[in-house]
Structure formats: structure tokens, C-alpha cells
Design a protein around this motif. Structure first.
Motif: not given
Length: 83
Positions: A2-3, A59-62, A78-83
Motif C-alpha cells: 500500500t502506498i 507499506v507491506p500489506d502484512i 484516509r489518513a494515519n497518524p502513526l505513533p
């Protein structure tokens, strides 16, 4: 795979040293989030992003980011605030 995308004015430093956690509201009233903000589409100042440099992150699909996802249903972003 996934990009995702990260808009910044510090691309050279990120590529050299890695991401640094930040805090912000990301236009969410009453909420403060920390981490690194990535999205499924390039974001700009209208969505609260800073800078004119764009990093593409594969990001790998896993890797499951669903627990970190914020969804703007009206805009299909879609947004992802990653820790």
C-alpha cells in the motif's frame, strides 16, 4: 503493498535521520494527535499539511494500520497518524 504519502518541508532530514514524532490537531477540533501523519493521497495546506515536498511510503500489506486510521468519508481520504 500500500502506498501512502507524507507532505513535508524536511524531506532531506527525514531521509537522512528518519521520521520524528510531532503533535498536532490535524484539523480535528478538540483532539491532539502525536506521531507521523501519512495519507492515502497527497495532502496540502488545505488539509493541514506543511511543506511542498512529498515522500512516498510503501507499506507491506502484512502491516495493519487500520487501528490508526482517520477517515474523511465525504472526501474519500484516509489518513494515519502513526505513533
Amino acid at each position: 503493498m500500500t502506498i501512502y504519502f507524507h507532505t513535508t518541508d524536511q524531506a532531506e532530514a527525514i531521509l537522512r535521520d528518519g521520521f520524528r514524532d510531532t503533535e498536532g490537531t490535524y484539523k480535528l477540533v478538540g483532539s491532539t494527535l502525536s506521531g507521523v501523519f501519512i495519507a492515502n493521497v497527497p495532502m496540502d495546506v488545505n488539509e493541514g499539511a506543511r511543506g511542498d515536498q512529498l515522500l512516498e511510503i510503501t507499506v507491506p500489506d502484512i502491516v495493519d494500520l487500520e487501528n490508526y486510521e482517520l477517515v474523511a468519508l465525504v472526501e474519500q481520504k484516509r489518513a494515519n497518524p502513526l505513533p
